[in-house]
Design a protein around this motif. Sequence first.
Motif, PDB file in Angstrom:
ATOM      1  N   GLU A   1     -34.141 -29.018 -60.697  1.00 30.26           N
ATOM      2  CA  GLU A   1     -34.467 -30.570 -60.796  1.00 30.26           C
ATOM      3  C   GLU A   1     -33.868 -31.006 -61.929  1.00 30.26           C
ATOM      4  OE1 GLU A   1     -35.556 -32.518 -58.533  1.00 30.26           O
ATOM      5  OE2 GLU A   1     -36.141 -30.752 -57.128  1.00 30.26           O
ATOM      6  N   ILE A   2     -33.693 -30.151 -63.014  1.00 30.27           N
ATOM      7  CA  ILE A   2     -33.129 -30.758 -64.356  1.00 30.27           C
ATOM      8  C   ILE A   2     -31.586 -30.653 -63.876  1.00 30.27           C
ATOM      9  CG2 ILE A   2     -32.362 -29.895 -66.547  1.00 30.27           C
ATOM     10  CD1 ILE A   2     -35.161 -28.695 -66.829  1.00 30.27           C
ATOM     11  N   ALA A   3     -30.896 -29.639 -63.185  1.00 26.42           N
ATOM     12  CA  ALA A   3     -29.711 -29.486 -62.865  1.00 26.42           C
ATOM     13  C   ALA A   3     -29.059 -30.664 -61.879  1.00 26.42           C
ATOM     14  CB  ALA A   3     -29.295 -28.025 -62.278  1.00 26.42           C
ATOM     15  N   LYS A   4     -30.024 -31.133 -61.171  1.00 28.38           N
ATOM     16  CA  LYS A   4     -29.947 -31.924 -60.093  1.00 28.38           C
ATOM     17  C   LYS A   4     -29.276 -33.370 -60.989  1.00 28.38           C
ATOM     18  CE  LYS A   4     -32.357 -30.803 -56.172  1.00 28.38           C
ATOM     19  NZ  LYS A   4     -33.447 -31.016 -55.363  1.00 28.38           N
TER      20      LYS A   4
ATOM     21  N   GLY B   1     -23.172 -32.610 -67.828  1.00 26.79           N
ATOM     22  CA  GLY B   1     -24.050 -32.006 -68.681  1.00 26.79           C
ATOM     23  C   GLY B   1     -24.085 -30.279 -68.003  1.00 26.79           C
ATOM     24  N   ARG B   2     -24.967 -29.552 -68.608  1.00 26.39           N
ATOM     25  CA  ARG B   2     -24.930 -28.311 -68.467  1.00 26.39           C
ATOM     26  C   ARG B   2     -26.349 -27.526 -68.623  1.00 26.39           C
ATOM     27  NH1 ARG B   2     -21.688 -23.705 -71.984  1.00 26.39           N
ATOM     28  NH2 ARG B   2     -22.260 -21.977 -70.724  1.00 26.39           N
TER      29      ARG B   2
ATOM     30  N   TYR C   1     -24.890 -25.733 -58.827  1.00 30.67           N
ATOM     31  CA  TYR C   1     -25.128 -26.506 -60.031  1.00 30.67           C
ATOM     32  C   TYR C   1     -24.256 -25.823 -61.161  1.00 30.67           C
ATOM     33  CZ  TYR C   1     -28.943 -28.113 -57.243  1.00 30.67           C
ATOM     34  OH  TYR C   1     -29.889 -28.630 -56.347  1.00 30.67           O
ATOM     35  N   SER C   2     -24.054 -26.968 -62.079  1.00 29.48           N
ATOM     36  CA  SER C   2     -23.473 -26.474 -63.480  1.00 29.48           C
ATOM     37  C   SER C   2     -24.366 -25.503 -64.340  1.00 29.48           C
ATOM     38  CB  SER C   2     -22.673 -27.314 -64.162  1.00 29.48           C
ATOM     39  OG  SER C   2     -22.359 -27.229 -65.224  1.00 29.48           O
ATOM     40  N   ALA C   3     -24.753 -24.509 -63.998  1.00 25.39           N
ATOM     41  CA  ALA C   3     -25.638 -23.689 -64.550  1.00 25.39           C
ATOM     42  C   ALA C   3     -25.349 -22.446 -65.138  1.00 25.39           C
ATOM     43  CB  ALA C   3     -27.007 -23.649 -63.773  1.00 25.39           C
ATOM     44  N   THR C   4     -25.737 -21.886 -66.198  1.00 20.72           N
ATOM     45  CA  THR C   4     -25.722 -20.609 -66.578  1.00 20.72           C
ATOM     46  C   THR C   4     -27.072 -19.866 -66.734  1.00 20.72           C
ATOM     47  OG1 THR C   4     -23.725 -21.327 -68.172  1.00 20.72           O
ATOM     48  CG2 THR C   4     -24.740 -19.178 -68.741  1.00 20.72           C
ATOM     49  N   VAL C   5     -27.040 -18.679 -65.787  1.00 23.00           N
ATOM     50  CA  VAL C   5     -28.356 -17.998 -65.872  1.00 23.00           C
ATOM     51  C   VAL C   5     -28.242 -16.719 -66.916  1.00 23.00           C
ATOM     52  CG1 VAL C   5     -30.014 -16.810 -64.408  1.00 23.00           C
ATOM     53  CG2 VAL C   5     -28.587 -18.818 -63.662  1.00 23.00           C
TER      54      VAL C   5
END
Length: 299
Positions: free
Chosen positions: A30-33, A38-39, A60-64
């Motif tokens: 939900e943050i990524a949406k 942003g990231r 999404y633009s996410a780093t895990v």
Amino acid sequence: MLNECLNGLNIDPAGIYVDGTAGGAGHSAEIAKRLKTGRLIAIDKDPTAIEAVRRRLLPYSATVIAGDFKDIRSILDSLHIPAVNGVLLDVGVSSHQLDSAERGFSYSHDAPLDMRMTREGFSAKDLLNTYSADELTRVFRDYGEEKFARRIAANICEAREQEPLETTFSLVEMIRRSIPAAKRRTGGHPAKRVFQAIRIEVNGELSALETGVPAAFERLNHGGRLAVITFHSLEDRIVKRIFQGLCTGCTCPPDFPICVCGKKPKAKLVNRKPILAGGDEIRENSRSKSAKLRVIERI
């Protein structure tokens, strides 16, 4: 408290955010949406959770990152990120961990005594079969606030001389026999407090809070927010104390004519009292009943 967390973080679509306890990636997704340029950095120390987080955040633009939120400084350094706009910490055990019977977190399922969030290292079985009676008493009393801590510890030490404790139900039965019948009829499941205490000790949860909360705050941009969800009084007390310290200014005695300490507050409380789950959420998810959300903003 998904909406409460999102509102608390006051998300900037161009900002960088950290979910330090990604779990099932519900908050993370939900943050990524809500991010455009942003990231999101999603962190969890449970390898099973990391697999699920990677799948869910793929669009999404996410780093895990597989890691512990207490190491947020080194994690952000490794990504060359000097500061972020917000950090969310949803601490304690996740619903997935509780519902996975084989993990040994729950007193409702018979399973090997494990309780390791990282699935490696020191386990609940190791603790119960190696700690002295005094050490077990300390854990049950300090982390579970268990009134019968000493009696339970003594019975465990006596029983393990015959054979080691191996399963959750063997521990539940040991606890049940150690608590007077009248006391077992009130206050919920008799094993709840001891299981909580063992889990906290095995995973170093309170020390992680003591380290991780200040570390997360120090990496916030000015105007950035830190939101922390806790599930029992021990966690909440730590967060409340740290937040109060960050929001406290001059500590000179009141009779001093001028300030000589020079201390200024670093943060302000976004909510003066903890935010609690609403009635609808509690009806849908009874575990949310004990959740408390506190949010501060860096100034």
